[in-house]
Design a protein around this motif. Structure first.
Motif, PDB file in Angstrom:
ATOM      1  N   GLU A  69       0.823  -1.215   0.000  1.00 55.58           N
ATOM      2  CA  GLU A  69       0.000   0.000   0.000  1.00 55.58           C
ATOM      3  C   GLU A  69       0.854   1.261   0.000  1.00 55.58           C
ATOM      4  OE1 GLU A  69      -2.651  -0.220   3.265  1.00 55.58           O
ATOM      5  OE2 GLU A  69      -3.714  -2.000   2.531  1.00 55.58           O
ATOM      6  N   GLY A  70       2.133   1.136   0.384  1.00 50.03           N
ATOM      7  CA  GLY A  70       2.997   2.301   0.449  1.00 50.03           C
ATOM      8  C   GLY A  70       3.358   2.818  -0.936  1.00 50.03           C
ATOM      9  N   GLU A  71       3.827   4.048  -0.969  1.00 52.25           N
ATOM     10  CA  GLU A  71       4.201   4.674  -2.233  1.00 52.25           C
ATOM     11  C   GLU A  71       5.674   4.415  -2.497  1.00 52.25           C
ATOM     12  OE1 GLU A  71       3.928   9.028  -4.483  1.00 52.25           O
ATOM     13  OE2 GLU A  71       3.265   8.785  -2.403  1.00 52.25           O
ATOM     14  N   ILE A  72       5.969   3.626  -3.533  1.00 51.87           N
ATOM     15  CA  ILE A  72       7.332   3.248  -3.867  1.00 51.87           C
ATOM     16  C   ILE A  72       7.663   3.783  -5.255  1.00 51.87           C
ATOM     17  CG2 ILE A  72       8.962   1.326  -4.099  1.00 51.87           C
ATOM     18  CD1 ILE A  72       7.750   1.614  -1.305  1.00 51.87           C
ATOM     19  N   ASP A  73       8.847   4.388  -5.386  1.00 51.86           N
ATOM     20  CA  ASP A  73       9.284   4.916  -6.674  1.00 51.86           C
ATOM     21  C   ASP A  73       9.408   3.792  -7.693  1.00 51.86           C
ATOM     22  OD1 ASP A  73      11.544   5.799  -8.686  1.00 51.86           O
ATOM     23  OD2 ASP A  73      10.768   7.628  -7.772  1.00 51.86           O
ATOM     24  N   ALA A  74       9.053   4.077  -8.938  1.00 49.10           N
ATOM     25  CA  ALA A  74       9.103   3.044  -9.983  1.00 49.10           C
ATOM     26  C   ALA A  74      10.523   2.541 -10.217  1.00 49.10           C
ATOM     27  CB  ALA A  74       8.525   3.598 -11.285  1.00 49.10           C
ATOM     28  N   HIS A  75      11.521   3.380  -9.957  1.00 48.38           N
ATOM     29  CA  HIS A  75      12.918   3.013 -10.147  1.00 48.38           C
ATOM     30  C   HIS A  75      13.613   2.797  -8.802  1.00 48.38           C
ATOM     31  CE1 HIS A  75      12.468   3.926 -14.384  1.00 48.38           C
ATOM     32  NE2 HIS A  75      11.961   5.098 -14.072  1.00 48.38           N
ATOM     33  N   PHE A  76      12.905   2.138  -7.905  1.00 53.79           N
ATOM     34  CA  PHE A  76      13.463   1.887  -6.571  1.00 53.79           C
ATOM     35  C   PHE A  76      14.644   0.921  -6.663  1.00 53.79           C
ATOM     36  CE2 PHE A  76      10.670  -1.693  -7.229  1.00 53.79           C
ATOM     37  CZ  PHE A  76      11.310  -2.742  -6.609  1.00 53.79           C
ATOM     38  N   VAL A  77      15.408   0.877  -5.569  1.00 57.36           N
ATOM     39  CA  VAL A  77      16.451  -0.138  -5.414  1.00 57.36           C
ATOM     40  C   VAL A  77      16.167  -0.903  -4.130  1.00 57.36           C
ATOM     41  CG1 VAL A  77      18.240   1.071  -6.724  1.00 57.36           C
ATOM     42  CG2 VAL A  77      17.974   1.521  -4.278  1.00 57.36           C
ATOM     43  N   LEU A  78      16.498  -2.183  -4.147  1.00 56.17           N
ATOM     44  CA  LEU A  78      16.274  -3.048  -2.998  1.00 56.17           C
ATOM     45  C   LEU A  78      17.599  -3.273  -2.297  1.00 56.17           C
ATOM     46  CD1 LEU A  78      14.072  -4.856  -1.590  1.00 56.17           C
ATOM     47  CD2 LEU A  78      14.982  -6.741  -2.960  1.00 56.17           C
ATOM     48  N   LEU A  79      17.651  -2.992  -1.007  1.00 51.47           N
ATOM     49  CA  LEU A  79      18.862  -3.182  -0.214  1.00 51.47           C
ATOM     50  C   LEU A  79      18.634  -4.344   0.752  1.00 51.47           C
ATOM     51  CD1 LEU A  79      21.697  -1.954   0.446  1.00 51.47           C
ATOM     52  CD2 LEU A  79      20.574  -0.764   2.330  1.00 51.47           C
ATOM     53  N   GLU A  80      19.269  -5.487   0.470  1.00 49.90           N
ATOM     54  CA  GLU A  80      19.115  -6.648   1.341  1.00 49.90           C
ATOM     55  C   GLU A  80      20.082  -6.511   2.511  1.00 49.90           C
ATOM     56  OE1 GLU A  80      18.915 -11.516   1.206  1.00 49.90           O
ATOM     57  OE2 GLU A  80      19.079 -10.337  -0.638  1.00 49.90           O
ATOM     58  N   ARG A  81      19.522  -6.310   3.686  1.00 52.38           N
ATOM     59  CA  ARG A  81      20.316  -5.954   4.858  1.00 52.38           C
ATOM     60  C   ARG A  81      21.237  -7.096   5.300  1.00 52.38           C
ATOM     61  NH1 ARG A  81      17.878  -2.976  10.244  1.00 52.38           N
ATOM     62  NH2 ARG A  81      19.882  -2.172  10.990  1.00 52.38           N
ATOM     63  N   ASP A  82      22.480  -6.704   5.628  1.00 55.27           N
ATOM     64  CA  ASP A  82      23.484  -7.623   6.199  1.00 55.27           C
ATOM     65  C   ASP A  82      23.737  -8.826   5.304  1.00 55.27           C
ATOM     66  OD1 ASP A  82      23.639  -5.953   8.409  1.00 55.27           O
ATOM     67  OD2 ASP A  82      22.092  -7.034   9.491  1.00 55.27           O
ATOM     68  N   TRP A  83      23.651  -8.632   3.985  1.00 62.85           N
ATOM     69  CA  TRP A  83      23.933  -9.743   3.067  1.00 62.85           C
ATOM     70  C   TRP A  83      25.003  -9.334   2.085  1.00 62.85           C
ATOM     71  CZ3 TRP A  83      23.647 -11.039  -2.166  1.00 62.85           C
ATOM     72  CH2 TRP A  83      23.741 -12.412  -2.444  1.00 62.85           C
ATOM     73  N   ASN A  84      25.961 -10.227   1.901  1.00 59.31           N
ATOM     74  CA  ASN A  84      27.048 -10.021   0.962  1.00 59.31           C
ATOM     75  C   ASN A  84      27.313 -11.364   0.291  1.00 59.31           C
ATOM     76  OD1 ASN A  84      29.397  -9.511  -0.420  1.00 59.31           O
ATOM     77  ND2 ASN A  84      30.579  -8.859   1.340  1.00 59.31           N
ATOM     78  N   PRO A  85      27.263 -11.442  -1.041  1.00 62.92           N
ATOM     79  CA  PRO A  85      27.445 -12.748  -1.683  1.00 62.92           C
ATOM     80  C   PRO A  85      28.798 -13.371  -1.430  1.00 62.92           C
ATOM     81  CG  PRO A  85      27.526 -10.971  -3.296  1.00 62.92           C
ATOM     82  CD  PRO A  85      27.066 -10.362  -2.009  1.00 62.92           C
ATOM     83  N   GLY A  86      29.839 -12.540  -1.178  1.00 61.29           N
ATOM     84  CA  GLY A  86      31.158 -13.085  -0.905  1.00 61.29           C
ATOM     85  C   GLY A  86      31.641 -13.990  -2.026  1.00 61.29           C
ATOM     86  N   LEU A  87      32.299 -15.090  -1.656  1.00 63.66           N
ATOM     87  CA  LEU A  87      32.840 -16.024  -2.642  1.00 63.66           C
ATOM     88  C   LEU A  87      31.949 -17.240  -2.858  1.00 63.66           C
ATOM     89  CD1 LEU A  87      36.651 -16.001  -1.775  1.00 63.66           C
ATOM     90  CD2 LEU A  87      35.589 -15.203  -3.884  1.00 63.66           C
ATOM     91  N   ARG A  88      30.775 -17.271  -2.240  1.00 64.15           N
ATOM     92  CA  ARG A  88      29.931 -18.459  -2.373  1.00 64.15           C
ATOM     93  C   ARG A  88      29.562 -18.757  -3.830  1.00 64.15           C
ATOM     94  NH1 ARG A  88      24.415 -19.832  -2.140  1.00 64.15           N
ATOM     95  NH2 ARG A  88      24.055 -21.891  -1.207  1.00 64.15           N
ATOM     96  N   PRO A  89      29.054 -17.781  -4.626  1.00 59.78           N
ATOM     97  CA  PRO A  89      28.754 -18.093  -6.038  1.00 59.78           C
ATOM     98  C   PRO A  89      29.999 -18.546  -6.798  1.00 59.78           C
ATOM     99  CG  PRO A  89      27.735 -16.023  -5.382  1.00 59.78           C
ATOM    100  CD  PRO A  89      28.679 -16.400  -4.294  1.00 59.78           C
ATOM    101  N   PHE A  90      31.160 -17.933  -6.484  1.00 60.60           N
ATOM    102  CA  PHE A  90      32.404 -18.329  -7.142  1.00 60.60           C
ATOM    103  C   PHE A  90      32.722 -19.794  -6.859  1.00 60.60           C
ATOM    104  CE2 PHE A  90      36.954 -19.082  -6.507  1.00 60.60           C
ATOM    105  CZ  PHE A  90      37.442 -18.813  -7.780  1.00 60.60           C
ATOM    106  N   ARG A  91      32.583 -20.206  -5.588  1.00 59.70           N
ATOM    107  CA  ARG A  91      32.886 -21.596  -5.231  1.00 59.70           C
ATOM    108  C   ARG A  91      31.931 -22.567  -5.919  1.00 59.70           C
ATOM    109  NH1 ARG A  91      33.136 -19.331   0.187  1.00 59.70           N
ATOM    110  NH2 ARG A  91      35.318 -18.950   0.776  1.00 59.70           N
ATOM    111  N   LEU A  92      30.637 -22.220  -5.977  1.00 65.21           N
ATOM    112  CA  LEU A  92      29.670 -23.110  -6.617  1.00 65.21           C
ATOM    113  C   LEU A  92      29.977 -23.306  -8.103  1.00 65.21           C
ATOM    114  CD1 LEU A  92      26.348 -21.878  -4.948  1.00 65.21           C
ATOM    115  CD2 LEU A  92      27.602 -23.983  -4.464  1.00 65.21           C
ATOM    116  N   TRP A  93      30.296 -22.205  -8.800  1.00 65.36           N
ATOM    117  CA  TRP A  93      30.611 -22.320 -10.222  1.00 65.36           C
ATOM    118  C   TRP A  93      31.959 -23.012 -10.435  1.00 65.36           C
ATOM    119  CZ3 TRP A  93      27.287 -22.257 -13.872  1.00 65.36           C
ATOM    120  CH2 TRP A  93      26.133 -21.488 -13.762  1.00 65.36           C
TER     121      TRP A  93
END
Length: 234
Positions: free
Chosen positions: A176-200
């Protein structure tokens, strides 16, 4: 000699066996090349974002740098504007909260913070949604003011609106809140680090190994066929 005997007397062609082994090997190596391309891509992302870019929320809104790992200070968080989103059954609940310059700021929010598994905040938001009477709501806000209205430094991973997963986009459309059409999402306290690198890396090495295995299997079959041909054993 009948047809059945003729078919049994035809020996397998070693060149055909080896050609087939190479084809399977090259197919698996194509997957491996794709895996190596992805792992270097994710390693470069990790290398470029080893440390978060630290700046105030005002500075980010004014300049909007393209850095993906951010640390934003002087963020006004109003949990009365937050709403819950349904995640996967195996994941913790999601809470979406607009970030603003100050609590009195009005207008469309350009940054939305995503929190995972914040049990206390989720419980407060859920309780607040169930309160309909104005006096009870005012008393609840007064009692939990320090938990619902906060000034914090927030760090996390930035995702542009165009890259937000479809399931979360549905949650934004239901908000219901008013969100800008070009918003950005900030996922708190998350950093991908090397996990995707290790999986690939694992994917690339496994597929490369399977390709080598196909070659080894082809050579073993060729040796077996040649040995049978030399001894005259079917």
């Amino acid at each position: 000699m009948d047809d059945a005997t003729a078919k049994q007397s035809v020996a397998p062609d070693p060149r055909r066996i080896q050609r087939r082994a190479w084809l399977w090997c090259l197919l698996w190596w194509l997957f491996s090349v794709f895996g190596f391309f992805q792992l270097q891509h994710h390693f470069l992302i990790y290398w470029d974002h080893r440390e978060p870019l630290a700046l105030s929320l005002d500075a980010y809104l004014d300049f909007q740098p393209r850095d993906r790992l951010l640390e934003l200070s002087h963020c006004s968080i109003n949990y009365t504007e937050a709403w819950r989103a349904d995640g996967d059954a195996d994941e913790p609940p999601l809470l979406l909260v607009p970030l603003r310059r100050d609590h009195d700021f009005t207008g469309a929010a350009r940054i939305v913070m995503l929190e995972r598994g914040q049990g206390e905040k989720l419980a407060l938001v859920k309780q607040l949604e169930m309160i309909e009477e104005a006096p009870a709501r005012e008393a609840f806000l007064k009692k939990h003011y320090n938990a619902l209205f906060r000034e914090e430094t927030v760090s996390g991973w930035l995702t542009p609106a165009s890259e937000v997963p479809r399931g979360l986009r549905a949650a934004f459309e239901a908000a219901e809140g008013e969100i800008d059409a070009h918003f950005v999402l900030l996922e708190r306290d998350w950093n991908p680090g090397l996990r995707p690198f290790r999986l690939w890396l694992i994917f690339a090495l496994v597929t490369f190994g399977i390709g080598l295995g196909q070659l080894a299997l082809g050579k073993a079959l060729v040796r077996r066929v040649e040995a049978k041909a030399a001894t005259g054993v079917d």
